[in-house]
Design a protein around this motif. Structure first.
Motif, mmCIF file in Angstrom:
data_model
loop_
_atom_site.group_PDB
_atom_site.id
_atom_site.type_symbol
_atom_site.label_atom_id
_atom_site.label_comp_id
_atom_site.label_asym_id
_atom_site.label_seq_id
_atom_site.Cartn_x
_atom_site.Cartn_y
_atom_site.Cartn_z
ATOM 1 N N THR A 1 21.969 32.231 -20.331
ATOM 2 C CA THR A 1 22.646 33.179 -21.200
ATOM 3 C C THR A 1 22.587 34.590 -20.624
ATOM 4 N N ALA A 2 21.436 34.967 -20.107
ATOM 5 C CA ALA A 2 21.304 36.290 -19.487
ATOM 6 C C ALA A 2 22.199 36.401 -18.253
ATOM 7 N N LEU A 3 22.245 35.351 -17.444
ATOM 8 C CA LEU A 3 23.105 35.352 -16.262
ATOM 9 C C LEU A 3 24.575 35.410 -16.659
ATOM 10 N N LEU A 4 24.931 34.748 -17.757
ATOM 11 C CA LEU A 4 26.308 34.778 -18.242
ATOM 12 C C LEU A 4 26.701 36.181 -18.692
ATOM 13 N N VAL A 5 25.809 36.878 -19.369
ATOM 14 C CA VAL A 5 26.095 38.247 -19.820
ATOM 15 C C VAL A 5 26.249 39.177 -18.617
ATOM 16 N N ILE A 6 25.365 39.041 -17.645
ATOM 17 C CA ILE A 6 25.425 39.896 -16.460
ATOM 18 C C ILE A 6 26.697 39.642 -15.668
ATOM 19 N N THR A 7 27.030 38.376 -15.447
ATOM 20 C CA THR A 7 28.236 38.077 -14.680
ATOM 21 C C THR A 7 29.499 38.456 -15.456
ATOM 22 N N SER A 8 29.462 38.380 -16.776
ATOM 23 C CA SER A 8 30.612 38.811 -17.569
ATOM 24 C C SER A 8 30.865 40.299 -17.394
ATOM 25 N N CYS A 9 29.814 41.092 -17.458
ATOM 26 C CA CYS A 9 29.959 42.540 -17.256
ATOM 27 C C CYS A 9 30.440 42.856 -15.844
ATOM 28 N N LEU A 10 29.886 42.173 -14.857
ATOM 29 C CA LEU A 10 30.313 42.400 -13.472
ATOM 30 C C LEU A 10 31.760 41.981 -13.252
ATOM 31 N N ILE B 1 34.187 41.971 -15.489
ATOM 32 C CA ILE B 1 35.037 43.001 -16.110
ATOM 33 C C ILE B 1 35.149 44.200 -15.181
ATOM 34 N N LEU B 2 34.034 44.629 -14.619
ATOM 35 C CA LEU B 2 34.035 45.768 -13.711
ATOM 36 C C LEU B 2 34.869 45.489 -12.464
ATOM 37 N N MET B 3 34.732 44.298 -11.894
ATOM 38 C CA MET B 3 35.482 43.958 -10.677
ATOM 39 C C MET B 3 36.987 43.891 -10.941
ATOM 40 N N VAL B 4 37.374 43.353 -12.073
ATOM 41 C CA VAL B 4 38.803 43.275 -12.388
ATOM 42 C C VAL B 4 39.377 44.674 -12.599
ATOM 43 N N ASN C 1 37.753 42.262 0.449
ATOM 44 C CA ASN C 1 36.347 42.014 0.101
ATOM 45 C C ASN C 1 36.141 42.074 -1.409
ATOM 46 N N LEU C 2 36.855 42.978 -2.076
ATOM 47 C CA LEU C 2 36.773 43.055 -3.533
ATOM 48 C C LEU C 2 37.330 41.782 -4.164
ATOM 49 N N ASP C 3 38.407 41.251 -3.580
ATOM 50 C CA ASP C 3 38.964 39.980 -4.061
ATOM 51 C C ASP C 3 37.949 38.852 -3.914
ATOM 52 N N ARG C 4 37.318 38.772 -2.764
ATOM 53 C CA ARG C 4 36.326 37.714 -2.520
ATOM 54 C C ARG C 4 35.140 37.830 -3.464
ATOM 55 N N LEU C 5 34.677 39.070 -3.681
ATOM 56 C CA LEU C 5 33.543 39.290 -4.573
ATOM 57 C C LEU C 5 33.906 38.925 -6.017
ATOM 58 N N THR C 6 35.115 39.258 -6.420
ATOM 59 C CA THR C 6 35.573 38.920 -7.770
ATOM 60 C C THR C 6 35.653 37.412 -7.964
ATOM 61 N N VAL C 7 36.178 36.711 -6.971
ATOM 62 C CA VAL C 7 36.258 35.251 -7.064
ATOM 63 C C VAL C 7 34.860 34.639 -7.089
ATOM 64 N N GLY C 8 33.951 35.150 -6.273
ATOM 65 C CA GLY C 8 32.576 34.646 -6.253
ATOM 66 C C GLY C 8 31.877 34.828 -7.584
ATOM 67 N N ILE C 9 32.019 36.002 -8.178
ATOM 68 C CA ILE C 9 31.411 36.253 -9.484
ATOM 69 C C ILE C 9 32.076 35.379 -10.544
ATOM 70 N N ILE D 1 30.545 31.914 -10.335
ATOM 71 C CA ILE D 1 29.204 31.903 -10.941
ATOM 72 C C ILE D 1 29.317 31.929 -12.464
ATOM 73 N N TRP D 2 30.241 32.748 -12.997
ATOM 74 C CA TRP D 2 30.455 32.827 -14.437
ATOM 75 C C TRP D 2 30.889 31.470 -14.991
ATOM 76 N N PHE D 3 31.839 30.824 -14.303
ATOM 77 C CA PHE D 3 32.342 29.521 -14.738
ATOM 78 C C PHE D 3 31.223 28.471 -14.710
ATOM 79 N N ALA D 4 30.397 28.494 -13.678
ATOM 80 C CA ALA D 4 29.281 27.545 -13.585
ATOM 81 C C ALA D 4 28.277 27.766 -14.721
#
Length: 79
Positions: A6-15, A17-20, A51-59, A62-65
């Motif tokens: 749950t904590a990882l989901l909240v962190i990746t959700s915020c990240l 949003i920021l990346m998009v 690189n921003l595209d790759r980082l967004t896809v990676g995050i 992780i969010w989906f997992a």
């Protein structure tokens, strides 16, 4: 385990949003309403944008997992 996911989901959700929000508007969408479609480059994307595209896809992966793992834990009674 649920608390960690749950904590990882909240962190990746915020990240995520920021990346998009960091992405440049491509036109034809909501960004045109706020003046985002004024300048358009016809060339390819820069290295930083790729690189921003790759980082967004990676995050996003992780969010989906995390969503799938939390769903499976809650469905099968994992505490």
């Amino acid at each position: 385990m649920t608390l960690i996911l749950t904590a990882l989901l909240v962190i990746t959700s915020c990240l995520l949003i920021l990346m998009v929000l960091l992405h440049k508007g491509r036109g034809g969408g909501l960004s045109d309403m706020f003046g985002g479609g004024v300048s358009s480059s016809l060339g390819g994307s820069s290295v930083a944008e790729r690189n921003l595209d790759r980082l967004t896809v990676g995050i996003g992966v992780i969010w989906f997992a995390c969503v799938i793992a939390l769903g499976l834990l809650l469905a099968y009674g994992g505490i």
